[in-house]
Design an enzyme around this catalytic site. Sequence first.
Site, short mmCIF file in Angstrom:
data_model
loop_
_atom_site.label_atom_id
_atom_site.label_comp_id
_atom_site.label_asym_id
_atom_site.label_seq_id
_atom_site.Cartn_x
_atom_site.Cartn_y
_atom_site.Cartn_z
N CYS B 140 0.63 -1.20 -0.15
CA CYS B 140 -0.32 -0.50 -0.57
C CYS B 140 1.52 1.18 -0.38
O CYS B 140 1.94 1.71 1.22
CB CYS B 140 -0.30 0.12 1.14
N GLY B 229 -6.47 1.57 -12.43
CA GLY B 229 -7.07 1.48 -14.04
C GLY B 229 -7.17 0.76 -15.14
O GLY B 229 -5.61 0.06 -14.51
#
Lengths: 238, 316
Positions: B140, B229
């Site tokens: 992360c 994405g």
Amino acid sequence: MKDYKGQINSIENIAKDVVKITILSALNDCCPGQFISILCPNKIIRRPFSIADFNEKEKTITIFVKYKGEGTKYLQNLNVGDYINFIAPLGHGFKIENKKSLLIGAGIGIAPLLFLKKELDKNNIKNYLISGFKANDEVIKGSDETKIGGSVLDDIEKIIEDKKIELIYSCGPNTVLEKLSKIAKKNNIKTQVALEKVMACSMGVCKGCAIRLFRNNEIINKTVCHDGPVFDACEVMW
Amino acid sequence: MMSNTSNTINTILKNPHNGNSFELKSPLLCASGTFGYADEYEGLVDFNELGAIVTKGITLEKRPGNAGERIFECDFGLINRIGLENIGINDFINEKLPILKQKNINFILNIAGSTLEDYEKLSYIANENDIKALEVNVSCPNVKHGCLEFGLKPDLLFELVKKIRANYKGFLIVKLSPNTTDIKPLAQSAQSAGADCISAINTIRALGVKVNFENNKFNKKFVQGGLSGACIKPISLYMISQIKQVVVIPVIALGGIYNLNDLFEYISVGADAFQVGTANFLYPSIASDLAKALKDFMMKNGFSCFEELKKEILNG
């Protein structure tokens, strides 16, 4: 909450850069303050819009689309008969109370308040809708009082007093709502505000639109899309 | 190719080293952070078609996440800096786990921590609660301490995975970061420390910038976070092709999955299953829709099982 296919029933220009779109769909229930999330081609996230009206008999919902970029451009260029995909109804709307109400809309923020006004009228709840716009050509009709230029909050304390307002509902830019929250605190008047924030999932999953509330001496996180978009103005940490 | 009407997209992820395995009804999974704790999507998704959902990243204590703007949309991509907002492991076990079990939803618990001890405790709790699969987030980019630090140093990652492995007997997946010059040593470390599977990639460090000229002055907005994405697919394809050169354990692909062709492309570089992430925001039912589309494709083209399709793409 469901995925709907909607058909454009009407589309018209109502103010500078703003079109009003009426969508025919199977959606059979929603309340003021809730919103829909529309799929726009070539965009990575959906676009959220407050419901400005819901006609149960004709099965239509109305939204106001203000030009912001490619997503809103696509919606503004739709034609009657075109289909769109949207998820609805989303979020938690205004909590209607039987109290003399003042509705304050700033700019395009008038959208959910027009729907709210209709519901309040239907329930014989006394209300007064005041809206503010930057210029003449930006005015969206439907208010009891319209202010052009300046701030929609000018003289608001006098209106609260004169009209013996017991509850305020508002929607508009954060700067206006923050100012309103101070007035609300000062006058000890309950105020519900509908917030706007960039959101990715629009159903409380991604936490992208989190805001912080101060409640019971504790700071808590809430999502605008799912827990809101309507919040108690005095709890929001602006 | 064989013609067979009883085609199936069941798949088993299996670690050839120790035989550990995780059975999936379909190779389509929902990625961590894009699907909450699953119950939120009820009514919009056909859970029967999903292989598994990966929970939002869970930490030992609950986390409020980052303040300020958390989302920035760019062309064909999304930058987020949520900062691992989550309910913490205790609330997960007490509130969410019973729902997942009651609804019989196959899931993978995603865990993240700031220290080695955090991961050790989390994996111990997961084991105690009989959680079948664990995805270790060491990638992360949006938290200040830990997490990604473990994911960028092969020796540190080895130590971390080794400790988790000692505590946790279920199916252990390590989610790798693309924010490195060479992903191969990291994949090797994960495998040799006992990981059963690798998922790749997590988001890519990125900066979203918006400059507007308004009222005679420039207004600037910066959002630094992780990019996901459609635009990251070629990067992920590259990373997975690299990972597959050095490991034999299965690999779950993430990054810009929107259609059947994306699945085929990922299979062609060696992926064994897929996680749909950012696309869930546009189409909440996309993972289950893709599972159905995959089945239809296989039926139409005479593939009897997912393994056969994979072989055909890899060798064809």
